[in-house]
Design an enzyme around this catalytic site. Structure first.
Site, PDB file in Angstrom:
ATOM      1  N   TYR A 203     -16.081   8.188  -9.713  1.00 30.51           N
ATOM      2  CA  TYR A 203     -15.323   6.556  -9.389  1.00 30.51           C
ATOM      3  C   TYR A 203     -16.599   6.167 -10.387  1.00 30.51           C
ATOM      4  O   TYR A 203     -15.773   4.731 -10.972  1.00 30.51           O
ATOM      5  CB  TYR A 203     -16.380   6.603  -8.150  1.00 30.51           C
ATOM      6  CG  TYR A 203     -15.588   5.311  -7.206  1.00 30.51           C
ATOM      7  CD1 TYR A 203     -14.968   4.636  -7.354  1.00 30.51           C
ATOM      8  CD2 TYR A 203     -16.904   4.277  -6.796  1.00 30.51           C
ATOM      9  CE1 TYR A 203     -14.361   3.583  -7.341  1.00 30.51           C
ATOM     10  CE2 TYR A 203     -17.053   3.291  -6.378  1.00 30.51           C
ATOM     11  CZ  TYR A 203     -15.553   2.480  -6.539  1.00 30.51           C
ATOM     12  OH  TYR A 203     -15.693   0.649  -6.227  1.00 30.51           O
TER      13      TYR A 203
ATOM     14  N   ASP B 201       0.579  -1.022   0.388  1.00 26.98           N
ATOM     15  CA  ASP B 201      -0.064  -0.025  -0.142  1.00 26.98           C
ATOM     16  C   ASP B 201       1.194   1.207  -0.202  1.00 26.98           C
ATOM     17  O   ASP B 201       1.803   1.354   0.240  1.00 26.98           O
ATOM     18  CB  ASP B 201      -0.966   0.152   1.075  1.00 26.98           C
ATOM     19  CG  ASP B 201      -2.311   0.878   1.118  1.00 26.98           C
ATOM     20  OD1 ASP B 201      -2.594   1.917   0.582  1.00 26.98           O
ATOM     21  OD2 ASP B 201      -3.469   0.018   1.236  1.00 26.98           O
TER      22      ASP B 201
END
Length: 313
Positions: free
Chosen positions: A143, A35
């Protein structure tokens, strides 16, 4: 050949639980979590972890080469509500990270990809009830636009270059283990925390806003099941519809009141209401059921028992 799996976005709501599930299946050392920031202590201590910017192709390629990665789960994304505040940042993260992984597969540097899509690919003109696999898709959010575009590119890379990419259109996800990350369905997690701590919750959606939802255990099960399915049975290479349950905030409140009778809910819809209004109320997932025998285990009542039982002090 042994699998070597890279999870990108391992610290997110889905990525965290997916990391633990995959490490249980394949062994801690075979699953590399990554990440852009460090995760919680249990995630960091359970196996290899790399700080990685998913939009940096060279850095990603280096990690893939170093660990001899065979499969990538690309979970990094900016979700619906946050993406509306930062449109270009969301587009760059959501699209460039996908292109990086697709191109690694095109170049035969990895064998298989999982990339999550979302019910956000649908839009206000999509039929609301029992929304089919192939239908009108005119997303009205950043999105949703990025996810619809991603679906088309996944299908293209599979047809053009033979890339083994697999995808699920996740509904709203509910988990007690991790907090949500800026989505329009976040209320369905927040409500349980507030029910236990304050016996009251102010919902940012209207009481009758019906949306498709899923308990996280089902989402993880579906993801692993799809990735384990024989290639010839994966017939949808854009993204599979997936369904478990549909409910409104008021129905969720009623399920909580069976356990916490004095729980109260109020409603103050904000900008997320318009996003929710553009999404389906229910999903037809017959292709997933036919192609890889998908079946959900959790309904609303079972989800509420699970959430309250695990979150209670």
């Amino acid at each position: 050949m042994e699998k070597s799996i890279l999870i990108i976005g391992a610290c997110g709501q889905i990525g965290t639980e997916l990391t633990f599930a995959l490490r249980t299946m394949h062994g801690n050392e075979s699953v590399i979590a990554s990440d852009i920031r460090e995760g919680n202590e249990s995630l960091m201590d359970s196996g290899p972890f790399e700080i990685l910017d998913a939009t940096d192709y060279d850095a990603l390629e280096e990690v893939v080469a170093y660990y001899e990665i065979t499969e990538v789960y690309l979970m990094a994304a900016m979700l619906s509500a946050t993406a509306e505040k930062f449109p270009m940042r969301a587009w760059n993260l959501n699209m460039n990270s996908l292109f990086n992984v697709l191109n690694l597969a095109k170049e035969k540097k990895i064998d298989k990809i999982f990339w999550p899509s979302s019910i956000a690919v649908f839009g206000p003109n999509t039929p609301k009830e029992n929304t089919s696999q192939s239908t009108i898709m005119e997303p009205s959010t950043v999105y949703g636009i990025s996810k619809q575009s991603g679906e088309r590119w996944c299908d293209y890379y599979h047809n053009k270059y033979g890339v083994d990419v697999r995808s699920i259109r996740y509904p709203g996800l509910i988990s007690w283990k991790t907090m949500p990350g800026g989505g329009t369905t976040d209320y369905a997690v927040e409500i349980y925390h507030k029910a236990l701590s304050e016996k009251a919750y102010t919902c940012f959606l209207k009481e009758d806003t019906e949306l498709p939802m899923m308990f996280m255990d089902d989402a993880i099960k579906a993801t692993l099941q799809l990735m384990e399915t024989d290639t010839e049975n994966v017939k949808v290479r854009s993204s599979y519809n997936l369904s478990a349950m549909n409910f409104t905030p008021s129905q969720m409140a009623e399920s909580i009141q069976k356990h916490i009778p004095d729980f109260k809910i109020s409603y103050e819809p904000d900008f997320r209401q318009a996003i929710a209004n553009s999404w389906p109320a229910s999903i037809d997932d017959r292709e997933a059921r036919q192609d890889w025998n998908w079946q959900a285990e959790f309904d609303l009542e079972k989800t509420t028992k699970e959430m309250l039982g695990n979150l209670a002090p």
